[in-house]
Design a protein around this motif. Structure first.
Motif, PDB file in Angstrom:
ATOM      1  N   TYR A  51      -4.834  -4.411  -4.213  1.00  0.00           N
ATOM      2  CA  TYR A  51      -4.960  -5.647  -3.445  1.00  0.00           C
ATOM      3  C   TYR A  51      -5.879  -5.414  -2.256  1.00  0.00           C
ATOM      4  CZ  TYR A  51      -0.958  -7.271  -6.149  1.00  0.00           C
ATOM      5  OH  TYR A  51      -0.123  -7.634  -7.183  1.00  0.00           O
ATOM      6  N   VAL A  52      -6.534  -6.478  -1.833  1.00  0.00           N
ATOM      7  CA  VAL A  52      -7.419  -6.397  -0.685  1.00  0.00           C
ATOM      8  C   VAL A  52      -7.284  -7.694   0.115  1.00  0.00           C
ATOM      9  CG1 VAL A  52      -9.381  -7.381  -1.943  1.00  0.00           C
ATOM     10  CG2 VAL A  52      -9.812  -5.925   0.038  1.00  0.00           C
ATOM     11  N   SER A  53      -7.473  -7.618   1.428  1.00  0.00           N
ATOM     12  CA  SER A  53      -7.418  -8.791   2.292  1.00  0.00           C
ATOM     13  C   SER A  53      -8.424  -8.633   3.416  1.00  0.00           C
ATOM     14  CB  SER A  53      -6.006  -8.959   2.876  1.00  0.00           C
ATOM     15  OG  SER A  53      -5.951 -10.126   3.703  1.00  0.00           O
ATOM     16  N   ASP A  54      -8.787  -9.750   4.030  1.00  0.00           N
ATOM     17  CA  ASP A  54      -9.687  -9.673   5.190  1.00  0.00           C
ATOM     18  C   ASP A  54      -8.916  -9.843   6.488  1.00  0.00           C
ATOM     19  OD1 ASP A  54      -9.052 -12.336   5.025  1.00  0.00           O
ATOM     20  OD2 ASP A  54     -11.109 -13.062   4.754  1.00  0.00           O
ATOM     21  N   ASP A  55      -7.589  -9.735   6.415  1.00  0.00           N
ATOM     22  CA  ASP A  55      -6.726  -9.844   7.593  1.00  0.00           C
ATOM     23  C   ASP A  55      -5.693  -8.721   7.541  1.00  0.00           C
ATOM     24  OD1 ASP A  55      -4.546 -10.616   9.343  1.00  0.00           O
ATOM     25  OD2 ASP A  55      -5.482 -12.593   9.445  1.00  0.00           O
ATOM     26  N   ARG A  56      -5.685  -7.896   8.567  1.00  0.00           N
ATOM     27  CA  ARG A  56      -4.817  -6.711   8.545  1.00  0.00           C
ATOM     28  C   ARG A  56      -3.343  -7.044   8.769  1.00  0.00           C
ATOM     29  NH1 ARG A  56      -7.569  -2.794  12.117  1.00  0.00           N
ATOM     30  NH2 ARG A  56      -5.815  -1.471  11.527  1.00  0.00           N
ATOM     31  N   THR A  57      -3.022  -8.304   9.020  1.00  0.00           N
ATOM     32  CA  THR A  57      -1.613  -8.694   9.172  1.00  0.00           C
ATOM     33  C   THR A  57      -1.008  -9.166   7.844  1.00  0.00           C
ATOM     34  OG1 THR A  57      -2.126 -11.008   9.730  1.00  0.00           O
ATOM     35  CG2 THR A  57      -2.073  -9.428  11.551  1.00  0.00           C
ATOM     36  N   THR A  58      -1.812  -9.130   6.775  1.00  0.00           N
ATOM     37  CA  THR A  58      -1.345  -9.576   5.461  1.00  0.00           C
ATOM     38  C   THR A  58      -0.420  -8.536   4.837  1.00  0.00           C
ATOM     39  OG1 THR A  58      -3.417 -10.755   5.150  1.00  0.00           O
ATOM     40  CG2 THR A  58      -2.083 -10.365   3.188  1.00  0.00           C
ATOM     41  N   SER A  59       0.667  -8.995   4.231  1.00  0.00           N
ATOM     42  CA  SER A  59       1.601  -8.084   3.552  1.00  0.00           C
ATOM     43  C   SER A  59       1.109  -7.784   2.143  1.00  0.00           C
ATOM     44  CB  SER A  59       2.995  -8.710   3.482  1.00  0.00           C
ATOM     45  OG  SER A  59       3.526  -8.888   4.778  1.00  0.00           O
ATOM     46  N   CYS A  60       1.290  -6.542   1.701  1.00  0.00           N
ATOM     47  CA  CYS A  60       0.903  -6.135   0.359  1.00  0.00           C
ATOM     48  C   CYS A  60       1.950  -6.637  -0.646  1.00  0.00           C
ATOM     49  CB  CYS A  60       0.779  -4.616   0.271  1.00  0.00           C
ATOM     50  SG  CYS A  60       0.494  -4.018  -1.405  1.00  0.00           S
ATOM     51  N   PRO A  61       1.547  -7.377  -1.699  1.00  0.00           N
ATOM     52  CA  PRO A  61       2.508  -7.906  -2.670  1.00  0.00           C
ATOM     53  C   PRO A  61       3.248  -6.821  -3.461  1.00  0.00           C
ATOM     54  CG  PRO A  61       0.428  -9.081  -2.806  1.00  0.00           C
ATOM     55  CD  PRO A  61       0.188  -7.888  -1.943  1.00  0.00           C
ATOM     56  N   SER A  62       2.668  -5.615  -3.568  1.00  0.00           N
ATOM     57  CA  SER A  62       3.288  -4.567  -4.393  1.00  0.00           C
ATOM     58  C   SER A  62       4.207  -3.635  -3.619  1.00  0.00           C
ATOM     59  CB  SER A  62       2.207  -3.727  -5.087  1.00  0.00           C
ATOM     60  OG  SER A  62       1.623  -4.439  -6.144  1.00  0.00           O
ATOM     61  N   CYS A  63       4.062  -3.618  -2.308  1.00  0.00           N
ATOM     62  CA  CYS A  63       4.909  -2.727  -1.513  1.00  0.00           C
ATOM     63  C   CYS A  63       6.335  -3.279  -1.472  1.00  0.00           C
ATOM     64  CB  CYS A  63       4.354  -2.575  -0.101  1.00  0.00           C
ATOM     65  SG  CYS A  63       2.823  -1.590  -0.045  1.00  0.00           S
ATOM     66  N   THR A  64       7.318  -2.399  -1.550  1.00  0.00           N
ATOM     67  CA  THR A  64       8.721  -2.829  -1.641  1.00  0.00           C
ATOM     68  C   THR A  64       9.196  -3.511  -0.376  1.00  0.00           C
ATOM     69  OG1 THR A  64       9.368  -0.587  -0.980  1.00  0.00           O
ATOM     70  CG2 THR A  64       9.311  -1.078  -3.349  1.00  0.00           C
ATOM     71  N   ARG A  65       8.641  -3.120   0.754  1.00  0.00           N
ATOM     72  CA  ARG A  65       9.043  -3.753   2.012  1.00  0.00           C
ATOM     73  C   ARG A  65       7.966  -4.759   2.442  1.00  0.00           C
ATOM     74  NH1 ARG A  65       9.997   0.627   6.318  1.00  0.00           N
ATOM     75  NH2 ARG A  65       8.356   1.704   5.162  1.00  0.00           N
ATOM     76  N   SER A  66       8.381  -5.986   2.680  1.00  0.00           N
ATOM     77  CA  SER A  66       7.419  -7.029   3.045  1.00  0.00           C
ATOM     78  C   SER A  66       6.786  -6.783   4.408  1.00  0.00           C
ATOM     79  CB  SER A  66       8.112  -8.401   3.049  1.00  0.00           C
ATOM     80  OG  SER A  66       9.171  -8.417   3.987  1.00  0.00           O
ATOM     81  N   SER A  67       7.401  -5.898   5.182  1.00  0.00           N
ATOM     82  CA  SER A  67       6.864  -5.620   6.517  1.00  0.00           C
ATOM     83  C   SER A  67       5.649  -4.695   6.475  1.00  0.00           C
ATOM     84  CB  SER A  67       7.952  -4.987   7.397  1.00  0.00           C
ATOM     85  OG  SER A  67       8.418  -3.783   6.808  1.00  0.00           O
ATOM     86  N   ILE A  68       5.365  -4.119   5.289  1.00  0.00           N
ATOM     87  CA  ILE A  68       4.213  -3.225   5.171  1.00  0.00           C
ATOM     88  C   ILE A  68       2.944  -4.054   5.040  1.00  0.00           C
ATOM     89  CG2 ILE A  68       3.097  -1.426   3.790  1.00  0.00           C
ATOM     90  CD1 ILE A  68       5.809  -0.428   2.986  1.00  0.00           C
ATOM     91  N   THR A  69       2.100  -3.986   6.048  1.00  0.00           N
ATOM     92  CA  THR A  69       0.874  -4.787   6.051  1.00  0.00           C
ATOM     93  C   THR A  69      -0.316  -3.950   5.599  1.00  0.00           C
ATOM     94  OG1 THR A  69       0.579  -4.301   8.397  1.00  0.00           O
ATOM     95  CG2 THR A  69       1.693  -6.360   7.826  1.00  0.00           C
ATOM     96  N   MET A  70      -1.391  -4.645   5.304  1.00  0.00           N
ATOM     97  CA  MET A  70      -2.591  -4.001   4.767  1.00  0.00           C
ATOM     98  C   MET A  70      -3.516  -3.639   5.926  1.00  0.00           C
ATOM     99  SD  MET A  70      -2.887  -6.710   1.594  1.00  0.00           S
ATOM    100  CE  MET A  70      -4.178  -5.898   0.679  1.00  0.00           C
ATOM    101  N   THR A  71      -3.343  -2.437   6.454  1.00  0.00           N
ATOM    102  CA  THR A  71      -4.011  -2.049   7.696  1.00  0.00           C
ATOM    103  C   THR A  71      -5.105  -0.999   7.512  1.00  0.00           C
ATOM    104  OG1 THR A  71      -2.257  -0.419   8.090  1.00  0.00           O
ATOM    105  CG2 THR A  71      -2.003  -2.576   9.131  1.00  0.00           C
ATOM    106  N   SER A  72      -5.240  -0.436   6.302  1.00  0.00           N
ATOM    107  CA  SER A  72      -6.265   0.597   6.089  1.00  0.00           C
ATOM    108  C   SER A  72      -7.621  -0.073   5.855  1.00  0.00           C
ATOM    109  CB  SER A  72      -5.906   1.471   4.879  1.00  0.00           C
ATOM    110  OG  SER A  72      -4.694   2.160   5.108  1.00  0.00           O
ATOM    111  N   GLU A  73      -8.547   0.163   6.770  1.00  0.00           N
ATOM    112  CA  GLU A  73      -9.839  -0.519   6.707  1.00  0.00           C
ATOM    113  C   GLU A  73     -10.715   0.035   5.592  1.00  0.00           C
ATOM    114  OE1 GLU A  73     -13.644  -1.587   9.596  1.00  0.00           O
ATOM    115  OE2 GLU A  73     -11.671  -1.225  10.483  1.00  0.00           O
ATOM    116  N   LEU A  74     -11.418  -0.869   4.908  1.00  0.00           N
ATOM    117  CA  LEU A  74     -12.335  -0.514   3.826  1.00  0.00           C
ATOM    118  C   LEU A  74     -13.770  -0.769   4.257  1.00  0.00           C
ATOM    119  CD1 LEU A  74     -10.390  -2.258   0.915  1.00  0.00           C
ATOM    120  CD2 LEU A  74     -10.424   0.189   1.411  1.00  0.00           C
TER     121      LEU A  74
END
Length: 454
Positions: A341-364
């Motif tokens: 998964y990829v997002s342009d907002d680092r506050t977005t939650s990853c759909p595959s991570c078990t905890r919804s609090s895990i956001t997509m923060t690793s910059e590409l």
């Protein structure tokens, strides 16, 4: 696939042969909002056969006819002239032909050597919107698909969305000049008074369909923009007071190309104070004034009215425009687990991570598409090459400079006395850039209007 018809109910004054207003559902309002997202280049392509006011079409055709030899090695004409348009509303009706759109999902790709479990640390750090892009780490193709995840809504977070931009439980009143408001019986009666309607019997109700044939972008007749200070040498006859042509470097041509990438909504915002032809400005202001209550929960007005402009030519492209959210590098993020998964907002939650609090923060790091032109050559940035001087006509036809062509041009202009010609060096800054954009939509004598009549 053919677009579904969108129905409108018109109230017509038979005596004056005028549409007073229309009753429309969300589909029509959503369609108008998609127009704001269209790049100027797409609008030119759609309206070419119908003819356009101004002369931006001339510049568009100049780039179509320009040899690939003059393009930077990491650029190609298709990406400049036929950009893919992403409509965040998903199920929005697109009543326009031949628009390269990605309306329900945004596809991104990463290196084939990367996956969720055993991946190259470097390879997983890159992302591209093109499956033919080359991974900078291992030189393999980036064809492993990633799914884009929309950022969380700032309006009614947690609410479900029916798609599109505005809510469907509401009927909207659309005026003849594209002013849009939620329908109100009292407002309708007031409107009849404003139109000085004395006999209600003269009013007629009519239901019409809006399909591909009824599309009409001429309501927008406008695009807009800008420049850093560029020195342009223009040739003009002393007596005739018109510009014959200008000699320009790559920075001026790059600047004109950036205009093609601007969303119509951005153009409207830039030219509001200067006044615009057409009435899309009225619709733009209607959305500005519309209560957030009528927006879908995943939408917000800033993203609709102030889109970020991505300039693929890199940091050397002149974009001296006021209040433009622009970026020469795209920022995307993934989760720390490396899921697809990829997002342009680092506050977005990853759909595959078990905890919804895990956001997509690793910059590409974003990788631009590989060009088919001179694919091993290095790029100096921008869109066209800088070793060339370009001839820019008064109507924005652009060609590589040629001495013989210049002489032929003087014959075409019926110049008998070369002594009557004057050379003048002019500066093109932000103020002149805005004037250029407006003039390019209204006149065939852009350079003359900006530098001789101002």
């Amino acid at each position: 696939m053919a677009a579904a018809k969108v129905s409108l109910k018109l109230l017509i004054d038979k005596k004056s042969h005028q549409v007073l207003f229309a009753e429309a559902g969300k589909e029509f309002v959503d369609f108008l909002i998609t127009i704001l997202a269209l790049p100027v280049g797409t609008v030119i392509r759609l309206l070419k056969k119908q003819g356009m006011v101004g002369c931006l079409q001339n510049f568009y055709e100049s780039i179509e006819n320009l040899s690939d030899t003059y393009l930077q090695p990491d650029q190609n004409k298709d990406s400049l002239l036929k950009p893919e348009v992403y409509f965040s509303g998903g199920v929005v009706p697109l009543q326009l032909p031949n628009v390269e759109s990605s309306s329900t999902s945004r596809n991104f790709y990463r290196c084939n050597n990367s996956n969720s479990y055993g991946y190259s640390t470097n390879c997983i750090s890159y992302v591209s919107a093109n499956s033919s892009a080359i991974c900078p780490s291992c030189q393999n193709s980036m064809s492993r698909k990633l799914n884009f995840v929309d950022p969380p809504s700032s309006i009614n977070p947690g609410s479900s969305s029916e798609g599109g931009y505005v809510k469907g439980v509401v009927t909207y009143m659309v005026m003849d000049n594209l002013v849009v408001n939620p329908l109100s019986a009292i407002s309708s009666i007031t409107l009849l008074n404003n139109f000085n309607v004395k006999e209600v019997g003269n009013l007629e109700e009519k239901v019409v369909d809006l399909g591909m044939d009824e599309k009409n972008l001429e309501s927008m007749t406008d695009p807009s923009q800008y420049l850093k200070l560029l020195n342009q040498k223009v040739v003009l006859p002393c007596k005739g007071q018109r510009v014959l042509f200008a000699e320009a470097g790559e920075d001026f041509v790059d600047f004109l190309i950036t205009i093609l990438a601007l969303p119509i909504g951005t153009v409207i915002r830039l030219l509001k104070k200067q006044g615009m032809v057409g009435c899309l400005q009225n619709f733009y202001e209607s959305i500005e004034s519309l209560s957030d209550t009528y927006l879908q929960p995943k939408q917000n007005k800033d993203s609709l009215l102030k889109p970020k402009v991505y300039i693929s030519g890199g940091g050397v492209v002149p974009l001296q425009l006021p209040n433009i959210e622009s970026s020469t590098s795209r920022k995307f993020y993934r989760c720390v687990q490396g899921h697809a998964y990829v997002s342009d907002d680092r506050t977005t939650s990853c759909p595959s991570c078990t905890r919804s609090s895990i956001t997509m923060t690793s910059e590409l790091t974003y990788v631009d598409s590989q060009s088919g032109n001179n694919s091993g050559s290095s790029s100096e940035g921008g869109y066209v090459k800088g070793v060339v001087t370009y001839m820019v006509m008064d109507d924005l036809v652009v060609k590589p400079m040629s001495t013989i062509s210049s002489i032929t041009l003087l014959n075409n202009f019926n110049v008998k006395d070369v002594g009557a010609l004057e050379e003048k060096v002019v500066d093109l800054g932000m103020e002149e850039g805005l004037k250029l954009l407006k003039a390019s939509l209204l006149t065939k004598n852009v350079l003359t209007d900006i530098f001789l009549k101002s």
